[in-house]
Design a protein around this motif. Structure first.
Motif, PDB file in Angstrom:
ATOM      1  N   PHE A 154       0.838  -1.199   0.000  1.00  0.00           N
ATOM      2  CA  PHE A 154       0.000   0.000   0.000  1.00  0.00           C
ATOM      3  C   PHE A 154       0.873   1.248   0.000  1.00  0.00           C
ATOM      4  N   GLN A 155       0.354   2.327  -0.590  1.00  0.00           N
ATOM      5  CA  GLN A 155       1.062   3.595  -0.637  1.00  0.00           C
ATOM      6  C   GLN A 155       0.111   4.738  -0.309  1.00  0.00           C
ATOM      7  N   THR A 156       0.667   5.783   0.310  1.00  0.00           N
ATOM      8  CA  THR A 156      -0.134   6.981   0.549  1.00  0.00           C
ATOM      9  C   THR A 156      -0.623   7.516  -0.792  1.00  0.00           C
ATOM     10  N   GLY A 157      -1.914   7.826  -0.858  1.00  0.00           N
ATOM     11  CA  GLY A 157      -2.522   8.281  -2.107  1.00  0.00           C
ATOM     12  C   GLY A 157      -3.389   7.222  -2.754  1.00  0.00           C
ATOM     13  N   ASP A 158      -3.299   5.985  -2.268  1.00  0.00           N
ATOM     14  CA  ASP A 158      -4.159   4.923  -2.802  1.00  0.00           C
ATOM     15  C   ASP A 158      -5.617   5.197  -2.443  1.00  0.00           C
ATOM     16  N   ASP A 159      -6.511   4.932  -3.384  1.00  0.00           N
ATOM     17  CA  ASP A 159      -7.944   4.957  -3.111  1.00  0.00           C
ATOM     18  C   ASP A 159      -8.382   3.532  -2.766  1.00  0.00           C
ATOM     19  N   ILE A 160      -9.152   3.387  -1.710  1.00  0.00           N
ATOM     20  CA  ILE A 160      -9.673   2.068  -1.331  1.00  0.00           C
ATOM     21  C   ILE A 160     -11.007   1.879  -2.031  1.00  0.00           C
ATOM     22  N   VAL A 161     -11.044   0.937  -2.949  1.00  0.00           N
ATOM     23  CA  VAL A 161     -12.245   0.703  -3.759  1.00  0.00           C
ATOM     24  C   VAL A 161     -13.120  -0.383  -3.138  1.00  0.00           C
ATOM     25  N   MET A 162     -12.488  -1.484  -2.738  1.00  0.00           N
ATOM     26  CA  MET A 162     -13.221  -2.596  -2.124  1.00  0.00           C
ATOM     27  C   MET A 162     -12.386  -3.196  -1.004  1.00  0.00           C
ATOM     28  N   VAL A 163     -13.066  -3.663   0.018  1.00  0.00           N
ATOM     29  CA  VAL A 163     -12.430  -4.441   1.091  1.00  0.00           C
ATOM     30  C   VAL A 163     -13.114  -5.797   1.086  1.00  0.00           C
ATOM     31  N   GLY A 164     -12.366  -6.820   0.717  1.00  0.00           N
ATOM     32  CA  GLY A 164     -12.993  -8.121   0.501  1.00  0.00           C
ATOM     33  C   GLY A 164     -13.910  -8.006  -0.713  1.00  0.00           C
ATOM     34  N   THR A 165     -15.170  -8.357  -0.515  1.00  0.00           N
ATOM     35  CA  THR A 165     -16.152  -8.254  -1.604  1.00  0.00           C
ATOM     36  C   THR A 165     -17.070  -7.048  -1.430  1.00  0.00           C
ATOM     37  N   ALA A 166     -16.786  -6.235  -0.403  1.00  0.00           N
ATOM     38  CA  ALA A 166     -17.653  -5.093  -0.102  1.00  0.00           C
ATOM     39  C   ALA A 166     -17.155  -3.832  -0.793  1.00  0.00           C
ATOM     40  N   LYS A 167     -18.019  -3.201  -1.568  1.00  0.00           N
ATOM     41  CA  LYS A 167     -17.670  -1.941  -2.217  1.00  0.00           C
ATOM     42  C   LYS A 167     -17.688  -0.828  -1.174  1.00  0.00           C
ATOM     43  N   ILE A 168     -16.676   0.041  -1.205  1.00  0.00           N
ATOM     44  CA  ILE A 168     -16.566   1.118  -0.233  1.00  0.00           C
ATOM     45  C   ILE A 168     -17.346   2.330  -0.733  1.00  0.00           C
ATOM     46  N   VAL A 169     -18.421   2.646  -0.032  1.00  0.00           N
ATOM     47  CA  VAL A 169     -19.256   3.801  -0.369  1.00  0.00           C
ATOM     48  C   VAL A 169     -18.909   4.979   0.539  1.00  0.00           C
ATOM     49  N   ASN A 170     -18.800   4.688   1.837  1.00  0.00           N
ATOM     50  CA  ASN A 170     -18.417   5.699   2.821  1.00  0.00           C
ATOM     51  C   ASN A 170     -17.128   5.274   3.516  1.00  0.00           C
ATOM     52  N   VAL A 171     -16.439   6.236   4.091  1.00  0.00           N
ATOM     53  CA  VAL A 171     -15.143   5.955   4.718  1.00  0.00           C
ATOM     54  C   VAL A 171     -15.266   4.903   5.830  1.00  0.00           C
ATOM     55  N   SER A 172     -16.365   4.925   6.600  1.00  0.00           N
ATOM     56  CA  SER A 172     -16.532   3.969   7.695  1.00  0.00           C
ATOM     57  C   SER A 172     -16.617   2.528   7.199  1.00  0.00           C
ATOM     58  N   ASP A 173     -16.952   2.334   5.914  1.00  0.00           N
ATOM     59  CA  ASP A 173     -17.063   0.983   5.361  1.00  0.00           C
ATOM     60  C   ASP A 173     -15.720   0.252   5.370  1.00  0.00           C
ATOM     61  N   VAL A 174     -14.620   1.006   5.346  1.00  0.00           N
ATOM     62  CA  VAL A 174     -13.297   0.382   5.322  1.00  0.00           C
ATOM     63  C   VAL A 174     -13.061  -0.408   6.606  1.00  0.00           C
ATOM     64  N   ARG A 175     -13.223   0.250   7.742  1.00  0.00           N
ATOM     65  CA  ARG A 175     -13.001  -0.437   9.024  1.00  0.00           C
ATOM     66  C   ARG A 175     -14.062  -1.505   9.290  1.00  0.00           C
ATOM     67  N   THR A 176     -15.281  -1.235   8.861  1.00  0.00           N
ATOM     68  CA  THR A 176     -16.363  -2.198   9.097  1.00  0.00           C
ATOM     69  C   THR A 176     -16.082  -3.534   8.431  1.00  0.00           C
ATOM     70  N   ASN A 177     -15.467  -3.511   7.257  1.00  0.00           N
ATOM     71  CA  ASN A 177     -15.296  -4.730   6.469  1.00  0.00           C
ATOM     72  C   ASN A 177     -13.897  -5.326   6.509  1.00  0.00           C
ATOM     73  N   ILE A 178     -12.946  -4.653   7.167  1.00  0.00           N
ATOM     74  CA  ILE A 178     -11.572  -5.144   7.147  1.00  0.00           C
ATOM     75  C   ILE A 178     -11.402  -6.425   7.954  1.00  0.00           C
ATOM     76  N   ILE A 179     -12.237  -6.615   8.993  1.00  0.00           N
ATOM     77  CA  ILE A 179     -12.130  -7.817   9.828  1.00  0.00           C
ATOM     78  C   ILE A 179     -12.580  -9.032   9.016  1.00  0.00           C
ATOM     79  N   GLY A 180     -11.670  -9.938   8.817  1.00  0.00           N
ATOM     80  CA  GLY A 180     -11.973 -11.145   8.062  1.00  0.00           C
ATOM     81  C   GLY A 180     -11.757 -11.028   6.577  1.00  0.00           C
TER      82      GLY A 180
END
Length: 446
Positions: A154-180
């Protein structure tokens, strides 16, 4: 003062959850005419801070804030009252009641925990709505400043598009879906790529000295200038935003930090944004490349300056039921998923298990009823799920034996229940020691 606020929220939330959980046992016990000998907030080892007997029940507050309990007559529990169990059963005792009544009494605490969380989520949805940050509005990607993440690519400036199979709509979605999650899909220079997370990612993160994940890139804002700072007389004020250093335009905090490392021990000219006006200051950089200030954060102001878009949703009273129920089910599903990972040694997730200090740390240092109720709802679900574990010292253990009795028609002997309760008690103590031991280990070594 910050400690007082945090400890006040911690104790208030803990006390509320304990009292309501025990009421979940107490009320059906009374409805089924079962005698309750004690109702205690916290444990009264050797002595009580307060106690008063009303009817057949002693109500009290213990001095050891590790939980609470109700002592129900004729029930083999943590009190291990063998003398009472050796006497013939009385009609007002727990052991004399039909199995279906005993099951309701034992499930009452967990039911109240879940009901409380559901009510909080519904009321909070109506009272506060939802506030988040739109992922699409993050213009220059996320801040990646954790060696664990940079080693993965990972690098600073990366956009997080998906975590697992979950599409990231809001910033909170990143932490919500990172577990597992097994993968994270990013966008870099207009192209998407997928980065695989190691199986023990959560374990590595838990034991890392830097446990930051994907953070928003924000400007360098002044939060406070200590009297001991070399720039205490420079005229800086809270909410000042650094725009440039020695003529170099710097939009983000990480850019400012990098720039300061190149001018250690020097005097620099900076441009500061204050109340929509730009002013110039001369500041001294210490030998470690720092301003000597405490950084601040004010998301609403950052949004006004165009760093991201804050998304606010308000719900009608009717809509709040659906929203609250969705949050409730998501939290329960997520917590069961976390338990699955914790009991899978290969994930290393058990290293992140925390005790009372970990719970204390999640409360903010400023009082916010919105955050307080959100944390309390989550802890209520956590308490309910943990109590369902099939460990004899917990409600789930009693339920397990009651279900066996109802299915087989055979009631486990009192002697067997005593042994099971003893084993369960030692398992529970071991889990408590492990969780709080993790807290101590992290405090010392991380």
């Amino acid at each position: 003062m910050e400690f007082v606020i945090k400890i006040s929220q911690f104790l208030l939330s803990l006390s509320l959850l304990i009292v309501l959980h025990e009421l979940g046992h107490f009320i059906p016990a009374k409805l089924f005419k079962t005698r309750v000998e004690k109702f205690y907030l916290f444990f009264d080892v050797k002595f009580s801070l307060f106690k008063k007997k009303i009817g057949d029940t002693v109500y009290g507050i213990g001095w050891l804030p590790l939980g609470g309990y109700v002592k129900i007559s004729g029930m083999i529990d943590e009190s291990m009252d063998k003398e009472q169990m050796e006497k013939p059963p009385e009609p007002w005792e727990f052991r004399s009641k039909p199995s279906w009544q005993r099951l309701i009494i034992m499930l009452g605490g967990v039911f109240v925990n879940f009901l409380l969380a559901l009510i909080i989520y519904i009321v909070a949805a109506f009272a506060y709505g939802d506030t988040d940050i739109s992922a699409d509005s993050i213009k220059d990607g996320y801040l990646i400043d954790n060696p664990l993440l940079t080693d993965l690519g990972f690098q600073t400036g990366d956009d997080i598009v998906m975590v697992g199979t979950a599409k990231i709509v809001n910033v909170s979605d990143v932490r919500t879906n990172i577990i597992g999650a097994e993968t994270v899909t990013i966008k870099r220079d207009g192209a998407e790529q997928t980065i695989a997370l190691p199986v023990d990612f959560l374990g590595q993160l838990s034991t890392s000295q830097d446990r930051r994940l994907f953070e928003r890139r924000i400007p360098f804002m002044i939060g406070n200038v200590p009297d001991s700072s070399q720039n205490s007389k420079a005229g800086l004020k809270p909410k000042d935003i650094i725009l440039s250093v020695n003529g170099d335009k710097l939009r983000y905090s990480d850019q400012v930090v990098s720039k300061l490392k190149t001018v250690k021990g020097e005097t620099v000219t900076v441009e500061v944004l204050r109340d929509k006006e730009t002013i110039t200051k001369t500041l001294q950089i210490d030998d470690e490349g720092r301003f000597g200030v405490i950084a601040g954060s004010f998301p609403t102001l950052f949004a006004e300056l165009g760093y991201f878009d804050i998304v606010r949703k308000e719900y009608t009273f009717g809509e709040s039921f659906g929203v609250g129920y969705a949050k409730f089910t998501d939290q329960i599903t997520g917590y069961f998923g976390q338990l699955k990972l914790i009991f899978s040694p290969s994930t290393g997730a058990y290293k992140g298990v925390g005790g009372f200090k970990a719970i204390f740390d999640i409360f903010p240092s400023t009082w916010s009823w919105e955050y307080f109720w959100g944390i309390t709802a989550f802890l209520s679900i956590m308490l309910g799920v943990l109590n369902l574990l099939p460990i004899p010292a917990l409600d789930g253990g009693h339920v397990m034996f009651l279900l066996y009795e109802m299915i087989s028609g055979k009631k486990p002997s009192d002697k067997f229940m005593e042994y099971a309760q003893t084993v369960g008690f030692f398992i529970l103590i071991a889990l408590v020691l492990f969780a709080n031991g993790n807290d101590v280990f992290k405090a010392i070594f991380n």
